[in-house]
Design a protein around this motif. Structure first.
Motif, short mmCIF file in Angstrom:
data_model
loop_
_atom_site.label_atom_id
_atom_site.label_comp_id
_atom_site.label_asym_id
_atom_site.label_seq_id
_atom_site.Cartn_x
_atom_site.Cartn_y
_atom_site.Cartn_z
N LEU A 10 -3.05 -4.33 -2.18
CA LEU A 10 -2.26 -3.11 -2.18
C LEU A 10 -0.81 -3.39 -1.80
O LEU A 10 0.13 -2.85 -2.42
CB LEU A 10 -2.88 -2.09 -1.22
CG LEU A 10 -2.22 -0.71 -1.18
CD1 LEU A 10 -2.34 -0.01 -2.53
CD2 LEU A 10 -2.84 0.15 -0.08
N VAL A 32 5.77 7.24 -2.60
CA VAL A 32 4.42 6.68 -2.52
C VAL A 32 3.86 6.99 -1.14
O VAL A 32 4.50 6.70 -0.13
CB VAL A 32 4.41 5.15 -2.75
CG1 VAL A 32 2.99 4.60 -2.64
CG2 VAL A 32 5.02 4.81 -4.10
N TRP A 88 0.45 6.53 1.28
CA TRP A 88 -0.85 5.91 1.53
C TRP A 88 -1.54 6.65 2.67
O TRP A 88 -0.89 7.24 3.53
CB TRP A 88 -0.70 4.45 1.94
CG TRP A 88 -0.17 3.53 0.90
CD1 TRP A 88 -0.01 3.77 -0.43
CD2 TRP A 88 0.29 2.19 1.11
NE1 TRP A 88 0.50 2.67 -1.06
CE2 TRP A 88 0.69 1.69 -0.13
CE3 TRP A 88 0.39 1.36 2.23
CZ2 TRP A 88 1.20 0.39 -0.30
CZ3 TRP A 88 0.89 0.08 2.09
CH2 TRP A 88 1.30 -0.40 0.83
N VAL A 92 3.03 9.71 -5.67
CA VAL A 92 1.86 8.86 -5.87
C VAL A 92 1.10 8.75 -4.56
O VAL A 92 1.67 8.34 -3.54
CB VAL A 92 2.29 7.45 -6.35
CG1 VAL A 92 1.06 6.54 -6.49
CG2 VAL A 92 3.05 7.53 -7.65
N ARG A 93 -0.17 9.16 -4.60
CA ARG A 93 -0.98 9.12 -3.38
C ARG A 93 -2.11 8.10 -3.55
O ARG A 93 -2.88 8.18 -4.52
CB ARG A 93 -1.55 10.50 -3.06
CG ARG A 93 -0.45 11.50 -2.74
CD ARG A 93 -0.97 12.80 -2.22
NE ARG A 93 0.14 13.67 -1.84
CZ ARG A 93 0.01 14.87 -1.28
NH1 ARG A 93 -1.22 15.34 -1.02
NH2 ARG A 93 1.06 15.59 -0.97
N VAL A 94 -2.18 7.18 -2.62
CA VAL A 94 -3.13 6.07 -2.72
C VAL A 94 -4.00 6.04 -1.48
O VAL A 94 -3.50 5.81 -0.36
CB VAL A 94 -2.40 4.72 -2.86
CG1 VAL A 94 -3.40 3.58 -3.05
CG2 VAL A 94 -1.41 4.76 -4.02
N GLU A 142 0.88 -4.95 -4.74
CA GLU A 142 1.09 -4.00 -5.84
C GLU A 142 2.37 -3.20 -5.64
O GLU A 142 3.05 -2.84 -6.63
CB GLU A 142 -0.11 -3.06 -5.93
CG GLU A 142 -0.03 -2.07 -7.09
CD GLU A 142 -1.25 -1.17 -7.18
OE1 GLU A 142 -1.20 -0.19 -7.94
OE2 GLU A 142 -2.26 -1.45 -6.47
N TYR A 143 2.71 -2.89 -4.41
CA TYR A 143 3.90 -2.09 -4.12
C TYR A 143 5.02 -2.93 -3.51
O TYR A 143 5.87 -2.41 -2.78
CB TYR A 143 3.53 -0.91 -3.23
CG TYR A 143 2.70 0.12 -3.96
CD1 TYR A 143 3.31 1.13 -4.70
CD2 TYR A 143 1.31 0.03 -3.97
CE1 TYR A 143 2.55 2.06 -5.40
CE2 TYR A 143 0.54 0.95 -4.68
CZ TYR A 143 1.16 1.96 -5.39
OH TYR A 143 0.41 2.86 -6.10
#
Length: 404
Positions: free
Chosen positions: A69, A36, A38, A54-56, A72-73
């Motif tokens: 956020l 992940v 960010w 996964v890029r947020v 969520e993680y």
């Protein structure tokens, strides 16, 4: 925020303006191997595509969306991208404040690059961030010959700062806007605040060399005319006396109760950049005036609560110090303030009436502390001569709560 509602670890990797390839191999590996990732859209676009990663992008507004956020993680490891040193007005500081377990891998900060370009040593300059904050914060650092590095919000910051300096007696100050530091498009442009007309890039740091005749002092007891007021003002000699007993310390919070023009709370904040004040004032015009005074004197983050003590004190963060400049005789005010002080906290109360003096004499008898009567005389014309004019005497009670 509970640590159970955050990722197991957030590794914040600093990245310079020269991009991803300039990172050391260890930092590139952290980013490319992350499940992940960010970051801001610009930073994420610099990283080569990684299948399954996964890029947020950071939520907007950040302050509202970041807690969600993190939840969520929760329990998962995350890598985040940030500019330069993520602990210099950066996302790592915000994440730490929210209780996230953060590990920082910094790049060279914009502050270090700016100092290098200007030839300024670490100890020769101050740093002020106005990223997401009011540019008036810079005024607290202004004094002739002072060097200040200002971390800008965007391209509009240099114009706003130049205008502010010109209107505050610092128009002779020199601004050097350093753009896109560390990149191939790095730029530098200089000028004087009073005649500033340059165009600035979105990413910039301002190197400020202060010159002029604006208000410059961090000592307690600024001139009375430094404050807009309607007469409800703790005069400079009494203000200095009160602040000496309130003893401002870094990071501590003051309640300025019955704040009037806000002078004591403003000077508390001017003493150290991290000092905080909540000013409580029941009169709407005075409350607005406090905010104007705070901005004009370089502490625009001062919080004003419009309301009457003791009711207005309910729910406020517990203070390290309290100044009561008005309203001490109102039922419940003194008792509420005494109960609210943190261990090691200090309380100072001023009174000019017989009723307040009697209250403070009883408080001194009950709790101890220091009871002082302060009289100040100033010179004034007496016909063709000069004589002494006494101001109204003030009774001052100072008390400190013991450490637990």
């Amino acid at each position: 925020m509970s640590s159970t509602g955050v990722p197991s670890e957030v590794v914040v990797v600093g990245i310079g303006a020269d991009g991803f390839e300039s990172l050391p191999a260890s930092s590139r590996s952290l980013v490319l191997e992350a499940a992940v990732l960010w970051g801001g859209s610009r930073h994420l676009s610099l990283v080569p595509a990684v299948p399954g990663q996964v890029r947020v992008p950071w939520p907007s507004p950040l302050s509202d969306g970041l807690p969600s956020l993190l939840r969520e993680y929760a329990g998962r490891p995350v890598v985040a991208l940030a500019s330069g040193d993520p602990l210099v007005s950066g996302i790592a500081s915000t994440l730490l404040d929210l209780g996230a377990p953060v590990r920082v891998v910094p790049a060279v900060s914009s502050v270090a690059l700016a100092r290098a370009r200007m030839g300024w040593s670490f100890e020769s300059c101050a740093v002020v961030t106005v990223v997401g904050r009011l540019v008036a914060r810079v005024l607290r650092e202004c004094a002739p010959g002072q060097r200040v590095l200002v971390l800008s919000s965007d391209a509009s910051t240099p114009d706003a700062l130049a205008s502010l300096l010109a209107s505050s007696g610092w128009g002779a100050s020199r601004l050097t806007v350093l753009g896109d530091l560390g990149s191939s498009s790095e730029s530098s442009v200089s000028g004087v605040a009073s005649s500033w007309s340059e165009t600035s890039p979105a990413l910039n740091v301002i190197a400020l060399e202060v010159a002029g005749n604006g208000l410059a002092s961090w000592a307690p007891g600024l001139p009375d005319d430094a404050f807009e007021n309607d007469g409800q003002l703790t005069k400079r000699d009494l203000r200095a006396s009160a602040l000496a007993r309130l003893m401002p310390a870094p990071g501590q919070l003051l309640w300025d109760v019955g704040a009037g023009a806000g002078s004591v709370g403003i000077e508390w904040m001017r003493s150290r950049p991290t000092c905080r004040t909540i000013a409580i004032e029941s009169d709407p015009e005075r409350a607005a005036r406090i905010a104007r005074n705070a901005s004009a004197l370089g502490v625009p983050d001062l919080q004003v609560v419009e309301g009457r003590a003791p009711a207005a004190l309910s729910g406020l963060e517990s203070p390290d110090a309290i100044f009561i400049g008005g309203g001490a005789t109102r039922e419940g005010v003194l008792d509420t303030c005494l109960a609210a002080l943190r261990p090691g906290g200090r309380l100072v109360v001023h009174g000019v009436t017989l009723e307040t003096e009697a209250l403070l004499a009883q408080a001194y008898a009950d709790h101890g502390g220091e009871l002082t009567r302060v009289g100040v005389e100033t010179t004034a014309p007496v016909g063709t001569f000069t004589g002494w004019t006494p101001a109204r005497a003030v009774t001052q009670w100072a008390w400190g709560r013991a450490e637990n």
